[in-house]
Design a protein around this motif. Structure first.
Motif, PDB file in Angstrom:
ATOM      1  N   HIS A 168       0.815  -1.221   0.000  1.00 33.34           N
ATOM      2  CA  HIS A 168       0.000   0.000   0.000  1.00 33.34           C
ATOM      3  C   HIS A 168       0.849   1.272   0.000  1.00 33.34           C
ATOM      4  O   HIS A 168       0.281   2.356  -0.004  1.00 33.34           O
ATOM      5  N   PHE A 192       1.573  -3.682  -7.592  1.00 35.01           N
ATOM      6  CA  PHE A 192       1.111  -2.800  -8.675  1.00 35.01           C
ATOM      7  C   PHE A 192      -0.228  -3.248  -9.225  1.00 35.01           C
ATOM      8  O   PHE A 192      -0.527  -3.080 -10.401  1.00 35.01           O
ATOM      9  N   HIS A 193      -1.037  -3.891  -8.370  1.00 35.10           N
ATOM     10  CA  HIS A 193      -2.425  -4.196  -8.715  1.00 35.10           C
ATOM     11  C   HIS A 193      -3.149  -2.863  -8.972  1.00 35.10           C
ATOM     12  O   HIS A 193      -2.796  -1.853  -8.360  1.00 35.10           O
TER      13      HIS A 193
END
Ligand SMILES: *Cc1c(COP(=O)(O)O)cnc(C)c1O
Length: 392
Positions: A168, A192-193
Protein backbone atom coordinates in the motif's frame (compact mmCIF):
# COMPACT_ATOMS: atom_id res chain seq x y z
CA UNK A 1 -27.09 -9.04 -4.93
CA UNK A 2 -27.13 -5.29 -5.20
CA UNK A 3 -27.30 -3.92 -8.75
CA UNK A 4 -24.75 -1.19 -9.34
CA UNK A 5 -25.13 1.65 -11.75
CA UNK A 6 -21.68 1.48 -13.33
CA UNK A 7 -21.68 5.14 -14.29
CA UNK A 8 -22.42 6.39 -10.81
CA UNK A 9 -20.55 3.74 -8.86
CA UNK A 10 -17.64 5.02 -6.80
CA UNK A 11 -15.27 2.14 -6.01
CA UNK A 12 -13.00 2.31 -2.97
CA UNK A 13 -10.02 2.49 -5.31
CA UNK A 14 -9.14 2.33 -8.97
CA UNK A 15 -6.40 3.01 -11.48
CA UNK A 16 -5.81 6.13 -13.47
CA UNK A 17 -4.45 5.58 -16.98
CA UNK A 18 -3.22 8.58 -18.97
CA UNK A 19 -2.56 8.96 -22.67
CA UNK A 20 1.18 8.75 -22.08
CA UNK A 21 0.66 5.46 -20.18
CA UNK A 22 -1.16 4.12 -23.22
CA UNK A 23 1.46 5.25 -25.71
CA UNK A 24 4.24 3.80 -23.53
CA UNK A 25 2.54 0.41 -23.65
CA UNK A 26 1.86 0.68 -27.39
CA UNK A 27 5.52 1.52 -28.05
CA UNK A 28 6.54 -1.66 -26.23
CA UNK A 29 3.96 -3.68 -28.18
CA UNK A 30 5.61 -2.44 -31.37
CA UNK A 31 9.14 -3.16 -30.09
CA UNK A 32 11.17 -6.34 -30.35
CA UNK A 33 10.57 -7.40 -26.77
CA UNK A 34 7.26 -8.14 -25.11
CA UNK A 35 9.06 -9.76 -22.21
CA UNK A 36 12.65 -10.08 -20.94
CA UNK A 37 13.62 -6.94 -22.83
CA UNK A 38 14.87 -3.55 -21.64
CA UNK A 39 11.74 -2.34 -19.82
CA UNK A 40 11.88 -4.54 -16.73
CA UNK A 41 15.46 -3.57 -15.76
CA UNK A 42 14.64 0.06 -16.51
CA UNK A 43 11.57 -0.10 -14.26
CA UNK A 44 13.64 -1.73 -11.52
CA UNK A 45 16.31 0.95 -11.80
CA UNK A 46 13.81 3.82 -11.77
CA UNK A 47 11.97 2.44 -8.75
CA UNK A 48 15.21 1.72 -6.88
CA UNK A 49 16.27 5.31 -7.39
CA UNK A 50 12.98 6.62 -5.98
CA UNK A 51 12.86 4.39 -2.91
CA UNK A 52 16.65 4.57 -2.42
CA UNK A 53 17.31 0.85 -2.39
CA UNK A 54 20.36 -0.75 -3.98
CA UNK A 55 18.37 -3.42 -5.80
CA UNK A 56 14.86 -4.09 -7.03
CA UNK A 57 13.51 -7.35 -8.45
CA UNK A 58 10.27 -6.96 -10.43
CA UNK A 59 7.81 -9.85 -10.55
CA UNK A 60 4.25 -10.55 -11.68
CA UNK A 61 2.60 -9.73 -8.33
CA UNK A 62 3.34 -8.72 -4.76
CA UNK A 63 2.18 -12.20 -3.79
CA UNK A 64 5.04 -13.65 -5.88
CA UNK A 65 7.42 -11.09 -4.40
CA UNK A 66 6.46 -12.14 -0.87
CA UNK A 67 6.95 -15.80 -1.79
CA UNK A 68 10.45 -15.40 -3.25
CA UNK A 69 11.37 -12.98 -0.47
CA UNK A 70 10.57 -15.71 2.07
CA UNK A 71 12.53 -18.28 0.08
CA UNK A 72 15.50 -15.95 -0.30
CA UNK A 73 15.51 -15.53 3.50
CA UNK A 74 15.53 -19.32 3.73
CA UNK A 75 12.10 -19.71 5.31
CA UNK A 76 11.56 -23.46 5.41
CA UNK A 77 9.33 -26.19 6.74
CA UNK A 78 8.92 -25.80 10.50
CA UNK A 79 10.14 -22.18 10.54
CA UNK A 80 7.78 -19.47 11.74
CA UNK A 81 6.50 -16.26 10.15
CA UNK A 82 4.47 -13.66 12.02
CA UNK A 83 2.39 -10.87 10.55
CA UNK A 84 -0.70 -8.78 11.30
CA UNK A 85 -4.23 -10.22 11.01
CA UNK A 86 -5.39 -6.96 9.43
CA UNK A 87 -3.92 -7.51 5.99
CA UNK A 88 -4.59 -9.20 2.71
CA UNK A 89 -4.16 -12.98 2.95
CA UNK A 90 -1.02 -12.84 0.77
CA UNK A 91 0.94 -11.43 3.75
CA UNK A 92 0.68 -14.75 5.56
CA UNK A 93 0.07 -17.22 2.71
CA UNK A 94 3.69 -16.68 1.62
CA UNK A 95 4.79 -18.56 4.75
CA UNK A 96 2.50 -21.48 3.99
CA UNK A 97 3.90 -21.75 0.44
CA UNK A 98 7.26 -22.44 2.10
CA UNK A 99 5.86 -24.99 4.53
CA UNK A 100 6.41 -22.60 7.44
CA UNK A 101 4.09 -21.97 10.39
CA UNK A 102 2.06 -18.75 10.48
CA UNK A 103 1.17 -16.77 13.55
CA UNK A 104 -0.14 -13.25 14.07
CA UNK A 105 0.43 -10.28 16.34
CA UNK A 106 -2.61 -8.14 17.11
CA UNK A 107 -2.93 -4.54 15.96
CA UNK A 108 -2.90 -1.19 17.63
CA UNK A 109 -6.56 -0.22 17.13
CA UNK A 110 -5.76 3.46 16.63
CA UNK A 111 -3.43 2.96 13.67
CA UNK A 112 -4.53 -0.48 12.47
CA UNK A 113 -0.83 -1.41 12.33
CA UNK A 114 0.95 -4.26 14.10
CA UNK A 115 1.26 -3.40 17.79
CA UNK A 116 4.99 -3.32 18.48
CA UNK A 117 4.47 -3.68 22.24
CA UNK A 118 2.42 -6.83 21.80
CA UNK A 119 5.09 -8.01 19.39
CA UNK A 120 7.76 -7.51 22.03
CA UNK A 121 5.74 -9.45 24.62
CA UNK A 122 5.03 -12.26 22.20
CA UNK A 123 8.74 -12.49 21.33
CA UNK A 124 9.68 -12.72 25.02
CA UNK A 125 7.28 -15.63 25.46
CA UNK A 126 8.34 -17.30 22.23
CA UNK A 127 12.00 -17.08 23.23
CA UNK A 128 11.27 -19.06 26.40
CA UNK A 129 9.43 -21.71 24.41
CA UNK A 130 12.08 -21.72 21.66
CA UNK A 131 9.40 -20.84 19.15
CA UNK A 132 10.85 -17.61 17.81
CA UNK A 133 9.89 -16.54 14.27
CA UNK A 134 12.43 -16.51 11.47
CA UNK A 135 10.59 -13.81 9.54
CA UNK A 136 8.25 -10.99 10.54
CA UNK A 137 6.11 -9.19 7.94
CA UNK A 138 5.03 -5.73 9.12
CA UNK A 139 2.18 -4.49 6.91
CA UNK A 140 2.06 -0.77 6.17
CA UNK A 141 -1.74 -0.62 6.21
CA UNK A 142 -3.27 2.14 4.07
CA UNK A 143 0.23 3.33 3.14
CA UNK A 144 1.39 4.26 6.65
CA UNK A 145 4.63 2.77 7.92
CA UNK A 146 4.72 0.55 10.99
CA UNK A 147 7.10 1.46 13.81
CA UNK A 148 10.09 0.04 11.93
CA UNK A 149 12.76 1.38 14.26
CA UNK A 150 11.31 -0.59 17.15
CA UNK A 151 10.70 -3.70 15.07
CA UNK A 152 14.25 -3.52 13.73
CA UNK A 153 15.66 -3.27 17.25
CA UNK A 154 13.66 -6.35 18.21
CA UNK A 155 14.98 -8.18 15.13
CA UNK A 156 18.52 -7.68 16.37
CA UNK A 157 17.65 -8.95 19.82
CA UNK A 158 15.61 -11.95 18.68
CA UNK A 159 17.39 -12.62 15.43
CA UNK A 160 14.54 -12.57 12.94
CA UNK A 161 14.41 -11.21 9.40
CA UNK A 162 12.00 -8.48 8.27
CA UNK A 163 9.98 -8.29 5.07
CA UNK A 164 8.01 -5.05 4.88
CA UNK A 165 4.70 -5.62 3.10
CA UNK A 166 4.52 -2.15 1.59
CA UNK A 167 1.93 -3.15 -1.01
CA UNK A 168 0.00 0.00 0.00
CA UNK A 169 2.91 2.26 0.66
CA UNK A 170 4.87 3.16 -2.49
CA UNK A 171 5.72 6.85 -2.20
CA UNK A 172 5.23 6.92 1.57
CA UNK A 173 7.93 8.01 3.99
CA UNK A 174 9.11 6.96 7.43
CA UNK A 175 11.31 9.33 9.42
CA UNK A 176 11.77 11.44 6.29
CA UNK A 177 13.07 8.54 4.24
CA UNK A 178 11.31 6.62 1.49
CA UNK A 179 9.59 3.37 2.39
CA UNK A 180 11.46 0.70 0.44
CA UNK A 181 14.99 1.82 1.29
CA UNK A 182 15.20 -1.19 3.64
CA UNK A 183 16.94 0.77 6.34
CA UNK A 184 14.98 -1.24 8.91
CA UNK A 185 14.33 -4.43 6.96
CA UNK A 186 15.91 -7.02 4.69
CA UNK A 187 13.35 -6.83 1.90
CA UNK A 188 10.43 -4.53 1.07
CA UNK A 189 7.58 -5.60 -1.21
CA UNK A 190 5.28 -3.36 -3.28
CA UNK A 191 2.17 -4.25 -5.32
CA UNK A 192 1.11 -2.80 -8.67
CA UNK A 193 -2.43 -4.20 -8.72
CA UNK A 194 -4.78 -1.58 -10.24
CA UNK A 195 -6.17 -0.42 -6.89
CA UNK A 196 -2.70 0.27 -5.49
CA UNK A 197 -0.64 3.48 -5.66
CA UNK A 198 0.65 2.87 -9.20
CA UNK A 199 -0.24 -0.02 -11.46
CA UNK A 200 1.27 -2.34 -14.03
CA UNK A 201 -2.02 -4.27 -14.43
CA UNK A 202 -0.65 -7.07 -12.31
CA UNK A 203 2.82 -6.77 -10.83
CA UNK A 204 4.99 -6.43 -7.79
CA UNK A 205 8.56 -5.73 -6.80
CA UNK A 206 10.96 -6.59 -4.00
CA UNK A 207 13.61 -4.08 -2.98
CA UNK A 208 16.72 -4.88 -0.92
CA UNK A 209 20.22 -3.63 -0.25
CA UNK A 210 21.68 -7.13 -0.22
CA UNK A 211 23.28 -8.33 -3.45
CA UNK A 212 22.89 -11.90 -2.19
CA UNK A 213 19.12 -11.56 -1.67
CA UNK A 214 18.66 -9.69 -4.96
CA UNK A 215 20.49 -12.41 -6.87
CA UNK A 216 18.58 -15.16 -5.15
CA UNK A 217 15.21 -13.53 -5.89
CA UNK A 218 16.22 -12.86 -9.50
CA UNK A 219 16.96 -16.56 -9.93
CA UNK A 220 13.76 -17.67 -8.22
CA UNK A 221 11.52 -15.49 -10.39
CA UNK A 222 12.73 -17.34 -13.48
CA UNK A 223 12.81 -21.07 -12.74
CA UNK A 224 15.92 -20.95 -10.56
CA UNK A 225 17.97 -20.64 -13.72
CA UNK A 226 21.39 -19.02 -13.90
CA UNK A 227 22.60 -17.63 -17.23
CA UNK A 228 25.78 -16.04 -15.92
CA UNK A 229 28.60 -17.93 -17.61
CA UNK A 230 31.22 -17.16 -14.99
CA UNK A 231 29.14 -19.05 -12.42
CA UNK A 232 28.41 -22.19 -14.45
CA UNK A 233 29.13 -25.49 -12.77
CA UNK A 234 29.95 -27.01 -16.09
CA UNK A 235 32.34 -24.79 -18.01
CA UNK A 236 32.94 -26.31 -21.41
CA UNK A 237 29.40 -26.30 -22.75
CA UNK A 238 28.15 -24.65 -25.94
CA UNK A 239 26.58 -21.27 -26.48
CA UNK A 240 23.15 -22.69 -25.67
CA UNK A 241 24.09 -23.38 -22.10
CA UNK A 242 22.18 -22.33 -18.98
CA UNK A 243 21.85 -24.06 -15.64
CA UNK A 244 18.97 -24.61 -13.27
CA UNK A 245 20.49 -24.37 -9.81
CA UNK A 246 17.38 -23.90 -7.67
CA UNK A 247 13.68 -24.74 -7.83
CA UNK A 248 12.19 -21.47 -9.04
CA UNK A 249 9.04 -20.26 -10.78
CA UNK A 250 7.90 -18.22 -13.71
CA UNK A 251 7.11 -15.09 -11.72
CA UNK A 252 8.49 -12.72 -14.37
CA UNK A 253 6.96 -9.35 -15.12
CA UNK A 254 6.61 -8.66 -18.86
CA UNK A 255 8.03 -5.64 -20.67
CA UNK A 256 4.46 -4.61 -21.52
CA UNK A 257 3.61 -4.35 -17.82
CA UNK A 258 6.94 -2.72 -16.98
CA UNK A 259 6.40 -0.06 -19.66
CA UNK A 260 3.16 0.90 -17.93
CA UNK A 261 4.96 0.92 -14.58
CA UNK A 262 7.74 3.21 -15.85
CA UNK A 263 5.17 5.64 -17.16
CA UNK A 264 3.05 5.59 -13.98
CA UNK A 265 6.08 5.94 -11.72
CA UNK A 266 6.81 9.36 -13.24
CA UNK A 267 3.65 10.68 -11.57
CA UNK A 268 4.27 9.10 -8.17
CA UNK A 269 4.86 12.33 -6.30
CA UNK A 270 1.72 13.93 -7.74
CA UNK A 271 -0.33 10.84 -6.94
CA UNK A 272 0.78 10.88 -3.29
CA UNK A 273 0.00 14.58 -2.96
CA UNK A 274 -3.46 14.08 -4.44
CA UNK A 275 -4.21 11.09 -2.19
CA UNK A 276 -3.14 13.07 0.89
CA UNK A 277 -5.30 15.99 -0.23
CA UNK A 278 -8.36 13.77 -0.67
CA UNK A 279 -7.88 12.31 2.82
CA UNK A 280 -7.56 15.79 4.28
CA UNK A 281 -10.84 16.81 2.67
CA UNK A 282 -12.58 13.71 4.06
CA UNK A 283 -11.23 14.55 7.51
CA UNK A 284 -12.52 18.08 7.35
CA UNK A 285 -15.92 17.09 5.90
CA UNK A 286 -16.32 14.32 8.46
CA UNK A 287 -15.14 16.14 11.55
CA UNK A 288 -18.57 16.35 13.17
CA UNK A 289 -19.52 12.77 12.39
CA UNK A 290 -19.27 9.90 14.84
CA UNK A 291 -16.34 8.39 12.99
CA UNK A 292 -12.59 8.37 13.41
CA UNK A 293 -9.80 8.12 10.87
CA UNK A 294 -6.80 5.84 11.27
CA UNK A 295 -4.05 7.58 13.17
CA UNK A 296 -0.96 8.47 11.13
CA UNK A 297 2.09 8.70 13.41
CA UNK A 298 4.04 11.98 13.39
CA UNK A 299 7.13 10.45 11.84
CA UNK A 300 5.20 9.02 8.84
CA UNK A 301 4.14 10.47 5.56
CA UNK A 302 1.41 8.10 4.45
CA UNK A 303 0.97 7.11 0.82
CA UNK A 304 -2.78 7.11 1.66
CA UNK A 305 -3.70 4.00 -0.25
CA UNK A 306 -7.02 3.68 1.57
CA UNK A 307 -9.50 6.05 3.18
CA UNK A 308 -10.29 3.94 6.22
CA UNK A 309 -12.73 5.25 8.82
CA UNK A 310 -13.92 3.56 11.97
CA UNK A 311 -17.52 3.90 13.10
CA UNK A 312 -17.97 4.83 16.75
CA UNK A 313 -20.32 1.94 17.32
CA UNK A 314 -19.91 -1.39 19.03
CA UNK A 315 -22.90 -2.81 17.19
CA UNK A 316 -21.80 -5.04 14.30
CA UNK A 317 -25.35 -4.91 12.92
CA UNK A 318 -25.04 -1.14 12.61
CA UNK A 319 -21.76 -1.60 10.69
CA UNK A 320 -23.43 -4.08 8.34
CA UNK A 321 -26.41 -1.84 7.81
CA UNK A 322 -24.31 1.22 6.97
CA UNK A 323 -22.23 -0.85 4.55
CA UNK A 324 -25.32 -2.12 2.81
CA UNK A 325 -26.90 1.30 2.56
CA UNK A 326 -23.72 2.89 1.22
CA UNK A 327 -23.46 0.17 -1.42
CA UNK A 328 -27.10 0.77 -2.36
CA UNK A 329 -26.16 4.40 -2.92
CA UNK A 330 -23.45 3.21 -5.33
CA UNK A 331 -20.63 3.93 -2.90
CA UNK A 332 -18.22 1.00 -3.11
CA UNK A 333 -17.19 0.97 0.54
CA UNK A 334 -15.06 -2.02 1.48
CA UNK A 335 -13.59 -3.66 4.58
CA UNK A 336 -9.80 -3.75 4.75
CA UNK A 337 -9.57 -6.36 6.05
CA UNK A 338 -11.38 -9.44 7.27
CA UNK A 339 -8.92 -10.60 9.97
CA UNK A 340 -6.85 -13.27 8.22
CA UNK A 341 -7.13 -15.77 11.07
CA UNK A 342 -10.94 -15.82 10.74
CA UNK A 343 -10.98 -17.08 7.15
CA UNK A 344 -12.19 -20.69 6.89
CA UNK A 345 -8.79 -21.85 5.63
CA UNK A 346 -7.00 -20.33 8.63
CA UNK A 347 -9.60 -21.70 11.02
CA UNK A 348 -8.72 -25.14 9.69
CA UNK A 349 -5.13 -24.39 10.73
CA UNK A 350 -6.39 -23.94 14.29
CA UNK A 351 -7.09 -20.22 14.59
CA UNK A 352 -10.38 -19.05 16.05
CA UNK A 353 -12.42 -15.97 16.90
CA UNK A 354 -11.04 -14.43 20.03
CA UNK A 355 -7.39 -15.06 19.15
CA UNK A 356 -6.71 -11.45 18.15
CA UNK A 357 -9.45 -9.33 19.74
CA UNK A 358 -8.26 -5.87 18.64
CA UNK A 359 -8.28 -6.97 15.01
CA UNK A 360 -11.73 -8.49 15.40
CA UNK A 361 -13.16 -5.32 16.98
CA UNK A 362 -11.50 -3.21 14.30
CA UNK A 363 -13.13 -5.30 11.57
CA UNK A 364 -16.56 -4.58 13.05
CA UNK A 365 -16.00 -0.83 12.77
CA UNK A 366 -13.77 -0.20 9.77
CA UNK A 367 -14.89 0.98 6.37
CA UNK A 368 -12.82 2.18 3.40
CA UNK A 369 -14.32 5.18 1.62
CA UNK A 370 -13.66 5.81 -2.08
CA UNK A 371 -10.17 7.26 -2.47
CA UNK A 372 -8.34 7.44 -5.78
CA UNK A 373 -6.75 10.06 -8.03
CA UNK A 374 -9.46 11.90 -9.90
CA UNK A 375 -12.05 11.70 -7.12
CA UNK A 376 -13.49 15.20 -6.85
CA UNK A 377 -14.73 17.18 -3.89
CA UNK A 378 -18.34 16.86 -5.03
CA UNK A 379 -18.03 13.07 -4.89
CA UNK A 380 -16.50 13.33 -1.45
CA UNK A 381 -19.28 15.56 -0.16
CA UNK A 382 -21.81 13.08 -1.47
CA UNK A 383 -20.06 10.20 0.32
CA UNK A 384 -19.97 12.12 3.60
CA UNK A 385 -23.58 13.29 3.26
CA UNK A 386 -24.79 9.72 2.78
CA UNK A 387 -22.78 8.72 5.86
CA UNK A 388 -24.26 11.59 7.83
CA UNK A 389 -27.77 10.32 7.03
CA UNK A 390 -26.90 6.79 8.08
CA UNK A 391 -24.97 7.43 11.28
CA UNK A 392 -27.20 8.19 14.21
C1 LIG B 1 -2.57 -6.19 -2.67
C2 LIG B 1 -1.82 -6.74 -1.53
C3 LIG B 1 -0.98 -7.85 -1.65
C4 LIG B 1 -0.92 -8.67 -2.89
O1 LIG B 1 -0.62 -7.94 -4.02
P1 LIG B 1 -0.76 -8.61 -5.46
O2 LIG B 1 0.12 -7.73 -6.31
O3 LIG B 1 -2.20 -8.50 -5.82
O4 LIG B 1 -0.29 -9.98 -5.39
C5 LIG B 1 -0.24 -8.24 -0.56
N1 LIG B 1 -0.33 -7.59 0.62
C6 LIG B 1 -1.14 -6.53 0.78
C7 LIG B 1 -1.17 -5.84 2.10
C8 LIG B 1 -1.92 -6.08 -0.29
O5 LIG B 1 -2.76 -5.06 -0.11
Amino acid sequence: MINFDKNKYLPYGKQKITRSDISAVVRTLKSNFLTQGPKVPQFEENLSKIVESKYAVAVNSATSALHIACLALDLKKGDRLWTSPISFVASSNCALYCGAIVDFVDINPRSGLIDENLLEKKLETAALKKELPKVIVPVHLAGTSCNMEKIYKLSNKYNFKIIEDASHALGGEYKNQPIGNCKYSHITVFSFHPVKIITTGEGGIATTNSSFLAKKMTELRSHGINKNESEFFSKEEGLWHYEQINLGFNYRLSDIHAALGISQLKRLRKIIEERNKILKIYKSLGKNLKISFLEIPEDCKSAVHLGIIKLNTDDPEEHKKIFKNMRMKNIGVQLHYIPIHTHPFYKKLGFKYGDFPQSEIYAKKAMSLPLFPGLNKKNQMQVINYLKDLIK
